[in-house]
Design an enzyme around this catalytic site. Sequence first.
Site, PDB file in Angstrom:
ATOM      1  N   ARG A 102      65.715  86.932   5.740  1.00 36.75           N
ATOM      2  CA  ARG A 102      66.037  86.532   7.379  1.00 36.75           C
ATOM      3  C   ARG A 102      67.646  86.878   7.725  1.00 36.75           C
ATOM      4  O   ARG A 102      68.225  87.316   8.128  1.00 36.75           O
ATOM      5  CB  ARG A 102      66.689  85.062   7.995  1.00 36.75           C
ATOM      6  CG  ARG A 102      64.489  84.721   7.536  1.00 36.75           C
ATOM      7  CD  ARG A 102      64.447  83.540   8.426  1.00 36.75           C
ATOM      8  NE  ARG A 102      63.016  82.539   8.147  1.00 36.75           N
ATOM      9  CZ  ARG A 102      62.452  81.359   8.332  1.00 36.75           C
ATOM     10  NH1 ARG A 102      63.423  81.176   8.948  1.00 36.75           N
ATOM     11  NH2 ARG A 102      61.492  81.259   8.576  1.00 36.75           N
ATOM     12  N   ASP A 175      68.136  80.779  11.811  1.00 34.75           N
ATOM     13  CA  ASP A 175      68.272  82.577  11.316  1.00 34.75           C
ATOM     14  C   ASP A 175      66.712  83.344  12.036  1.00 34.75           C
ATOM     15  O   ASP A 175      67.180  84.772  11.482  1.00 34.75           O
ATOM     16  CB  ASP A 175      68.101  82.174   9.976  1.00 34.75           C
ATOM     17  CG  ASP A 175      67.109  81.307   9.055  1.00 34.75           C
ATOM     18  OD1 ASP A 175      66.492  81.045   9.883  1.00 34.75           O
ATOM     19  OD2 ASP A 175      66.906  80.876   7.861  1.00 34.75           O
ATOM     20  N   ASP A 176      66.504  82.574  12.845  1.00 31.55           N
ATOM     21  CA  ASP A 176      65.177  84.062  13.393  1.00 31.55           C
ATOM     22  C   ASP A 176      65.022  84.325  14.397  1.00 31.55           C
ATOM     23  O   ASP A 176      64.293  84.610  15.434  1.00 31.55           O
ATOM     24  CB  ASP A 176      63.613  82.972  12.528  1.00 31.55           C
ATOM     25  CG  ASP A 176      63.763  81.620  12.826  1.00 31.55           C
ATOM     26  OD1 ASP A 176      64.454  81.488  13.759  1.00 31.55           O
ATOM     27  OD2 ASP A 176      62.158  81.576  12.971  1.00 31.55           O
ATOM     28  N   ASP A 264      68.243  68.927  16.742  1.00 31.00           N
ATOM     29  CA  ASP A 264      68.330  69.436  18.584  1.00 31.00           C
ATOM     30  C   ASP A 264      67.701  67.708  19.289  1.00 31.00           C
ATOM     31  O   ASP A 264      68.485  67.629  20.547  1.00 31.00           O
ATOM     32  CB  ASP A 264      67.211  70.468  18.265  1.00 31.00           C
ATOM     33  CG  ASP A 264      65.990  69.974  17.896  1.00 31.00           C
ATOM     34  OD1 ASP A 264      65.918  69.053  17.208  1.00 31.00           O
ATOM     35  OD2 ASP A 264      64.811  71.199  18.559  1.00 31.00           O
ATOM     36  N   HIS A 288      60.369  81.034  18.813  1.00 35.14           N
ATOM     37  CA  HIS A 288      58.399  81.030  17.868  1.00 35.14           C
ATOM     38  C   HIS A 288      57.451  80.918  18.380  1.00 35.14           C
ATOM     39  O   HIS A 288      55.839  80.487  18.114  1.00 35.14           O
ATOM     40  CB  HIS A 288      58.735  82.462  16.593  1.00 35.14           C
ATOM     41  CG  HIS A 288      58.642  80.456  14.948  1.00 35.14           C
ATOM     42  ND1 HIS A 288      58.076  79.676  15.452  1.00 35.14           N
ATOM     43  CD2 HIS A 288      59.911  81.230  15.011  1.00 35.14           C
ATOM     44  CE1 HIS A 288      58.834  79.645  14.554  1.00 35.14           C
ATOM     45  NE2 HIS A 288      59.952  79.647  14.541  1.00 35.14           N
TER      46      HIS A 288
HETATM   47  N1  UDP Z   1      65.985  75.619   7.761  1.00 36.48           N
HETATM   48  C1  UDP Z   1      66.869  74.995   6.727  1.00 36.48           C
HETATM   49  N2  UDP Z   1      66.619  73.943   5.351  1.00 36.48           N
HETATM   50  C2  UDP Z   1      65.299  75.015   4.916  1.00 36.48           C
HETATM   51  C3  UDP Z   1      64.132  75.536   5.486  1.00 36.48           C
HETATM   52  C4  UDP Z   1      64.568  75.936   7.581  1.00 36.48           C
HETATM   53  O1  UDP Z   1      68.120  74.839   7.231  1.00 36.48           O
HETATM   54  O2  UDP Z   1      65.140  74.751   3.689  1.00 36.48           O
HETATM   55  C5  UDP Z   1      66.324  76.573   8.643  1.00 36.48           C
HETATM   56  C6  UDP Z   1      65.588  77.885   8.446  1.00 36.48           C
HETATM   57  O3  UDP Z   1      67.151  78.995   8.067  1.00 36.48           O
HETATM   58  C7  UDP Z   1      65.939  77.937  10.150  1.00 36.48           C
HETATM   59  C8  UDP Z   1      65.462  76.797  10.424  1.00 36.48           C
HETATM   60  O4  UDP Z   1      65.585  76.119   9.184  1.00 36.48           O
HETATM   61  O5  UDP Z   1      67.217  78.648  10.545  1.00 36.48           O
HETATM   62  C9  UDP Z   1      64.095  76.573  11.049  1.00 36.48           C
HETATM   63  O6  UDP Z   1      63.686  76.950   9.906  1.00 36.48           O
HETATM   64  P1  UDP Z   1      62.177  77.905   9.793  1.00 36.48           P
HETATM   65  O7  UDP Z   1      62.345  79.035  11.012  1.00 36.48           O
HETATM   66  O8  UDP Z   1      61.803  78.039   8.891  1.00 36.48           O
HETATM   67  O9  UDP Z   1      61.072  77.054  10.813  1.00 36.48           O
HETATM   68  P2  UDP Z   1      60.531  76.129  11.924  1.00 36.48           P
HETATM   69  O10 UDP Z   1      61.168  75.025  11.969  1.00 36.48           O
HETATM   70  O11 UDP Z   1      61.646  77.719  13.068  1.00 36.48           O
HETATM   71  O12 UDP Z   1      59.304  76.221  12.112  1.00 36.48           O
HETATM   72 MN    MN Z   2      61.284  79.267  13.016  1.00 36.99          MN
END
Ligand code: UDP
Ligand code: MN
Length: 356
Positions: A102, A175-176, A264, A288
Amino acid sequence: MHRASVGINKFCFCLSLAFSGLLLLLPCLWPPAQPLALPQPKAQFRPPPNETYRNFSHTPSEVPLKRRGTWAPFKGHIKHEPLDIEDVFIAVKTTRKFHRSRLDLLIQTWVSQAKRQTYIFTDGEDKDLLLRTGTNLINTNCSAAHTRQALCCKMSVEYDKFIESQKKWFCHVDDDNYVLLPSLLRLLSSYHHSQDVYLGRPSLDHPIEASEKVKSNGLVSVQFWFATGGAGFCISRGLALKMSPWASLGNFISTAEKIRLPDDCTIGYIIEALLEVKMTHTLLFHSHLENLRKLPPEIVLEQVTLSYGGFENRRNVVSVGGRFSLIEDPTRFKTVHCLLYPDTDWCPKVKLESGH
Ligand code: UDP
Ligand code: MN
């Protein structure tokens, strides 16, 4: 004798007259022609009232049912202060396992345009990344697990580093996320960093509820909005400083523990429930969790952040055509970047029509 004393008096009188005349001629003793110009307090900018809810970023399906909270100013709103990218602290939350998959894409794209202002908060060493890219990589030493505690630990370090930085705005992204820097500056310059500003996208169409455990003993329930971290959010320095008792030097972790909510939500809790400052809602930030394909292509470049679907929904990306195919650029971040910065060396050059 009498005559002589009159003569002396006359002489003294003339002498004092001549002396005062001389004094009048000295310009340094003149009173100032007009009062000194003292610095005037700046006029306070007020965000538009709720009735002026108009946001150029709304797609029809996204207009929330409840129009509560304060909405961000609409397009063409007055600029409050000229803002430079130097004034913004952008925190990217990541984890060691996503450095290649990423982070590299972000460094190749938007981070390259704000290298000194972007701080990457991770949980493991990566000397290769440091040497290769020269980014501000901060090892938080937080756990690499995807737990509430680990994520709050990273947010806590982000907050402390921002306070230390002296910058005017704190923006957090995942990071996405792709950050469209020109739109970010445009949005932030509608406000003043000394005002209480908390900008982001509400992830729900109603406020979240939590039992109040910081101010009271947990018997009272509080309602508050929060900006979804996956879309990114920004906080003014003025407001960030007020958050200090609940956010600085590890206090963020204990605040989050008290309400047992993610990072958050804890930010929203401190700002809305504890400080009683209203979040400014904006749909210019995207995660997303929403359907990104629904975002009209003609307004994609006006957004502040973008994202892309994960493994479970690879097709959830913004619709921008040209430049790269979906295979070459599955996230669409490269395409967006080349539309914003067409002079980038790796961007395909737009072919000019023959005869032009
Ligand atoms: N992240 C983290 N540790 C983890 C998994 C994810 O710091 O073990 C961070 C990841 O790099 C991103 C954020 O948490 O910046 C959200 O992760 P992800 O996009 O995989 O999950 P979402 O909550 O968006 O579905
Ligand atoms: Mn995400």
